[in-house]
Design an enzyme around this catalytic site. Structure first.
Site, PDB file in Angstrom:
ATOM      1  N   PRO A  11       3.747   8.240  -6.821  1.00 26.90           N
ATOM      2  CA  PRO A  11       3.308   9.420  -6.071  1.00 26.90           C
ATOM      3  C   PRO A  11       2.141   8.572  -4.941  1.00 26.90           C
ATOM      4  CG  PRO A  11       2.243   9.245  -8.286  1.00 26.90           C
ATOM      5  CD  PRO A  11       3.569   8.401  -8.381  1.00 26.90           C
ATOM      6  N   ASN A  12       2.239   9.242  -3.752  1.00 29.61           N
ATOM      7  CA  ASN A  12       1.248   8.791  -2.715  1.00 29.61           C
ATOM      8  C   ASN A  12       1.752   7.495  -2.169  1.00 29.61           C
ATOM      9  OD1 ASN A  12      -0.371  11.228  -2.955  1.00 29.61           O
ATOM     10  ND2 ASN A  12      -1.183  10.063  -4.795  1.00 29.61           N
ATOM     11  N   ARG A  19      -3.490   5.235   5.114  1.00 29.28           N
ATOM     12  CA  ARG A  19      -4.980   5.536   4.754  1.00 29.28           C
ATOM     13  C   ARG A  19      -5.260   4.412   3.728  1.00 29.28           C
ATOM     14  NH1 ARG A  19      -5.560  10.750   1.575  1.00 29.28           N
ATOM     15  NH2 ARG A  19      -7.783   9.424   1.133  1.00 29.28           N
ATOM     16  N   TYR A  24      -4.907  -1.019   0.380  1.00 30.34           N
ATOM     17  CA  TYR A  24      -3.277  -1.132   0.302  1.00 30.34           C
ATOM     18  C   TYR A  24      -2.750  -2.024   1.486  1.00 30.34           C
ATOM     19  CZ  TYR A  24      -4.056   2.088  -3.541  1.00 30.34           C
ATOM     20  OH  TYR A  24      -4.411   2.419  -4.899  1.00 30.34           O
ATOM     21  N   ASN A  75       7.000   0.415  -8.951  1.00 26.14           N
ATOM     22  CA  ASN A  75       5.527   0.560  -8.491  1.00 26.14           C
ATOM     23  C   ASN A  75       5.320   2.113  -8.872  1.00 26.14           C
ATOM     24  OD1 ASN A  75       2.871   0.936  -7.700  1.00 26.14           O
ATOM     25  ND2 ASN A  75       3.040   0.019  -5.984  1.00 26.14           N
ATOM     26  N   ALA A  78       0.242   5.963  -9.776  1.00 31.74           N
ATOM     27  CA  ALA A  78      -0.659   6.420 -10.750  1.00 31.74           C
ATOM     28  C   ALA A  78      -0.015   6.881 -12.112  1.00 31.74           C
ATOM     29  CB  ALA A  78      -1.371   7.770 -10.193  1.00 31.74           C
ATOM     30  N   HIS A  81      -0.339   4.729 -15.439  1.00 31.09           N
ATOM     31  CA  HIS A  81      -1.407   4.697 -16.197  1.00 31.09           C
ATOM     32  C   HIS A  81      -1.502   5.843 -17.000  1.00 31.09           C
ATOM     33  CE1 HIS A  81      -2.858   1.629 -13.361  1.00 31.09           C
ATOM     34  NE2 HIS A  81      -2.766   2.581 -12.416  1.00 31.09           N
ATOM     35  N   ASP A  88       9.346   5.669 -21.760  1.00 38.00           N
ATOM     36  CA  ASP A  88      10.530   6.026 -22.576  1.00 38.00           C
ATOM     37  C   ASP A  88      11.951   5.901 -21.708  1.00 38.00           C
ATOM     38  OD1 ASP A  88       9.000   6.552 -24.796  1.00 38.00           O
ATOM     39  OD2 ASP A  88       9.043   8.529 -24.571  1.00 38.00           O
ATOM     40  N   GLU A  99       7.330  -4.751 -12.741  1.00 38.87           N
ATOM     41  CA  GLU A  99       6.583  -3.983 -12.295  1.00 38.87           C
ATOM     42  C   GLU A  99       5.791  -4.469 -11.286  1.00 38.87           C
ATOM     43  OE1 GLU A  99       3.702  -3.001 -15.708  1.00 38.87           O
ATOM     44  OE2 GLU A  99       2.360  -1.741 -14.398  1.00 38.87           O
ATOM     45  N   HIS A 101       2.547  -3.833  -8.448  1.00 38.06           N
ATOM     46  CA  HIS A 101       1.121  -3.108  -7.850  1.00 38.06           C
ATOM     47  C   HIS A 101       0.798  -4.003  -6.719  1.00 38.06           C
ATOM     48  CE1 HIS A 101       1.236  -0.508 -11.004  1.00 38.06           C
ATOM     49  NE2 HIS A 101       1.446  -1.348 -11.990  1.00 38.06           N
ATOM     50  N   ILE A 102       0.428  -3.183  -5.623  1.00 41.65           N
ATOM     51  CA  ILE A 102      -0.219  -3.879  -4.393  1.00 41.65           C
ATOM     52  C   ILE A 102      -1.357  -4.358  -4.620  1.00 41.65           C
ATOM     53  CG2 ILE A 102      -0.583  -3.437  -2.013  1.00 41.65           C
ATOM     54  CD1 ILE A 102       1.761  -1.071  -2.163  1.00 41.65           C
ATOM     55  N   SER A 103      -2.222  -3.655  -5.287  1.00 39.86           N
ATOM     56  CA  SER A 103      -3.686  -4.050  -5.524  1.00 39.86           C
ATOM     57  C   SER A 103      -3.621  -4.492  -6.969  1.00 39.86           C
ATOM     58  CB  SER A 103      -4.481  -2.792  -5.439  1.00 39.86           C
ATOM     59  OG  SER A 103      -4.241  -1.753  -6.516  1.00 39.86           O
ATOM     60  N   ARG A 108     -10.031  -3.106 -10.528  1.00 38.60           N
ATOM     61  CA  ARG A 108     -10.567  -1.784  -9.929  1.00 38.60           C
ATOM     62  C   ARG A 108     -11.126  -1.211 -11.330  1.00 38.60           C
ATOM     63  NH1 ARG A 108      -5.898   0.491  -6.351  1.00 38.60           N
ATOM     64  NH2 ARG A 108      -7.434   2.119  -5.867  1.00 38.60           N
ATOM     65  N   ARG A 112      -7.435   2.300 -14.651  1.00 43.27           N
ATOM     66  CA  ARG A 112      -6.305   1.544 -13.984  1.00 43.27           C
ATOM     67  C   ARG A 112      -5.844   0.343 -14.527  1.00 43.27           C
ATOM     68  NH1 ARG A 112      -5.491   4.218  -8.791  1.00 43.27           N
ATOM     69  NH2 ARG A 112      -7.855   4.986  -8.151  1.00 43.27           N
TER      70      ARG A 112
HETATM   71  O1  CA2 Z   1      -1.661  -0.975  -6.310  1.00 43.27           O
HETATM   72  C1  CA2 Z   1      -0.828  -0.370  -6.593  1.00 43.27           C
HETATM   73  O2  CA2 Z   1       0.317  -0.429  -6.346  1.00 43.27           O
HETATM   74  C2  CA2 Z   1      -0.907   0.874  -7.222  1.00 43.27           C
HETATM   75  O3  CA2 Z   1       0.255   1.339  -8.094  1.00 43.27           O
HETATM   76  C3  CA2 Z   1      -1.177   2.006  -6.125  1.00 43.27           C
HETATM   77  C4  CA2 Z   1      -1.391   3.542  -6.859  1.00 43.27           C
HETATM   78  C5  CA2 Z   1      -2.583   3.545  -7.969  1.00 43.27           C
HETATM   79  O4  CA2 Z   1      -2.775   4.877  -8.568  1.00 43.27           O
HETATM   80  C6  CA2 Z   1      -2.366   2.361  -8.954  1.00 43.27           C
HETATM   81  O5  CA2 Z   1      -3.405   2.390  -9.668  1.00 43.27           O
HETATM   82  C7  CA2 Z   1      -2.294   1.140  -8.229  1.00 43.27           C
HETATM   83  C8  CA2 Z   1      -1.976   4.485  -5.632  1.00 43.27           C
HETATM   84  C9  CA2 Z   1      -1.032   4.760  -4.639  1.00 43.27           C
HETATM   85  C10 CA2 Z   1      -1.297   5.422  -3.395  1.00 43.27           C
HETATM   86  O6  CA2 Z   1      -1.201   4.677  -2.365  1.00 43.27           O
HETATM   87  C11 CA2 Z   1      -1.680   5.026  -1.504  1.00 43.27           C
HETATM   88  C12 CA2 Z   1      -1.957   4.310  -0.161  1.00 43.27           C
HETATM   89  C13 CA2 Z   1      -2.373   4.874   0.905  1.00 43.27           C
HETATM   90  C14 CA2 Z   1      -3.346   5.580   1.041  1.00 43.27           C
HETATM   91  C15 CA2 Z   1      -3.600   6.364  -0.198  1.00 43.27           C
HETATM   92  C16 CA2 Z   1      -3.006   6.115  -1.239  1.00 43.27           C
END
Ligand code: CA2
Length: 149
Positions: A11-12, A19, A24, A75, A78, A81, A88, A99, A101-103, A108, A112
């Site tokens: 998601p997102n 953003r 990111y 990836n 959210a 977590h 499963d 797995e 994660h960009i960040s 954080r 997370r």
């Molecule tokens: O660091 C990552 O790749 C995450 O999986 C990104 C998720 C976050 O919930 C994880 O804890 C770490 C969030 C993805 C949302 O991405 C956005 C990108 C730009 C603007 C808003 C959200």
């Protein structure tokens, strides 16, 4: 043996590059897909690159990958977590799972720091930006080629 790699995004992540660039980066998900396709082609793999905001859709794609793929890069955003259901589904997949994660999720907020996905992943890449997807594809290609010989 399959030469298809699934890259699943939660998601997102469709907002990537639009953003929160401080966290990111500036690359969009479409840019990441182009880079992943280029690399997969160089390595002799086909790619399904997918994103959904819906947990059920991601689970359905994991089930599909279970039948068709050599490996999964995920990836789960959210859902990483929160989702025992995604854990499963991944548990039922007998293939390499990486797995991404960009960040750096460990740098954080505490919520997370725990990942359900990590319990089934061969490896976890966090904090290397979108380049993490490239490392994950390379690793799956290496494991798949080693298993063939
Ligand atoms: O660091 C990552 O790749 C995450 O999986 C990104 C998720 C976050 O919930 C994880 O804890 C770490 C969030 C993805 C949302 O991405 C956005 C990108 C730009 C603007 C808003 C959200």
């Amino acid at each position: 043996m399959s030469s298809l790699i699934y890259v699943l995004n939660g998601p997102n992540l469709n907002l990537l590059g639009k953003r929160e660039p401080a966290i990111y980066g500036h690359e969009t998900l479409a840019d990441v897909e182009v880079d992943c396709r280029r690399l997969a082609e160089e390595l002799g793999f086909d790619l399904r690159f997918l994103q959904s905001n819906a947990e059920s859709q991601i689970i359905d794609w994991i089930h599909e990958a279970r039948e068709k793929a050599a490996g999964i890069v995920i990836n789960a955003a959210a859902f990483t977590h929160t989702s025992v259901a995604i854990l499963d589904a991944l548990k039922a997949c007998e293939m390499p799972i990486v797995e991404v994660h960009i960040s750096n999720i460990h740098k954080r907020e505490p919520f997370r720091h725990h990942s359900y996905v990590s319990a089934v992943a061969n490896g976890v890449i966090a904090g290397l930006g979108t380049q993490g997807y490239q490392f994950a594809i390379q690793h799956i290609a290496r494991l798949t080629k080693a298993a063939r010989h």
